[in-house]
Write an enzyme that holds these catalytic residues in place. Structure first.
Site: not given
Length: 243
Positions: A36, A142, A166, A202, A204
């Site tokens: 983005r 994940s 999440y 970044d 986590n």
């Protein structure tokens, strides 16, 4: 139509996504750096090119229909087809995420990026993928989305903190991936989920114990599978992740 294989990696301006782009570029792919932020995207493309990768920027917000449509047009212009799509862009939604007091808007925002964004990008790119002789789709999931691991012994230490936005978003993504597998059965499109492990990014706060290069390895392997390779799987470096 370009002779070089074309790859698109979403969220590729930093971290794992950047290393996936670098790895695919090192294998000879022409890589679209989806991101983005214009400056970060341009900086990533410049660094990749300095390292010998044939990279180009792809302005891309996975939550915006017009942005995704424009990205598909750009890929068409650059290569005429797409050989590998790595849906890497994702967010955590911040913490804490206790289910008893979470703002439902947080869950909605995370799902919009981590799940609906993948559907939006994949659907826009499918016509281009169908033009490839060996198309591959990799969805970055994940192990925290594994219901087996979430409910098994040692779950308190192996699947991270409570994260009602999440973790379920990755379970949702896994389920969506399998629906694509069912729909695309009988085609030459191989689609799999990849777990990068606990990588220092970044996302986590750089608390992870693995490097972005290590986290990128499974996705790179799945994006370059030979014909007849697995489809509908969930993989990490050590092998198959239980659903």
């Amino acid at each position: 139509m370009s002779e070089a294989k074309i790859a698109l990696v979403t969220g590729a301006n930093k971290g794992i996504g950047y290393e996936i782009a670098a790895g695919l570029g090192a294998l000879g792919h022409r890589v679209g750096v989806g991101a983005r932020d214009e400056k970060r995207r341009d900086d990533a493309v410049a660094r990749l090119r300095a390292g010998g990768v044939d990279a180009f920027g792809v302005p891309l917000d996975v939550t915006d229909d017009d942005s995704v449509s424009a990205a598909a047009e750009l890929i068409t212009h650059h290569g005429g087809r797409l050989d590998a799509l790595v849906n890497n862009a994702g967010i955590t939604g911040g913490h804490p995420q206790q289910p008893s007091n979470v703002d439902p808007a947080v869950i909605r925002t995370v799902v919009e990026t981590n799940v609906i964004g993948v559907v939006r990008v994949t659907n826009a790119m499918l016509p281009l993928l169908r033009r490839s002789p060996s198309p591959r789709i990799v969805n970055m999931s994940s192990s925290v989305g594994s219901l087996t691991r979430q409910s098994g012994p040692g779950r308190e230490t192996t699947t991270g903190p409570v994260a009602v936005a999440y973790a379920p978003s990755k379970t949702f993504l896994n389920a969506v991936t399998l629906q694509y597998v069912k729909e695309l059965a009988g085609t030459n499109i191989l689609i799999n989920c990849a777990c990068p492990g606990f990588v220092a990014t970044d996302l986590n706060g750089f608390r992870g114990i693995r490097t972005p290069q290590q986290g990128a390895a499974t996705a790179i392997r799945l994006a370059t599978l030979p014909d007849g390779g697995p489809t509908g799987g969930f993989f990490e470096d050590a092998g198959v992740v239980s659903w």
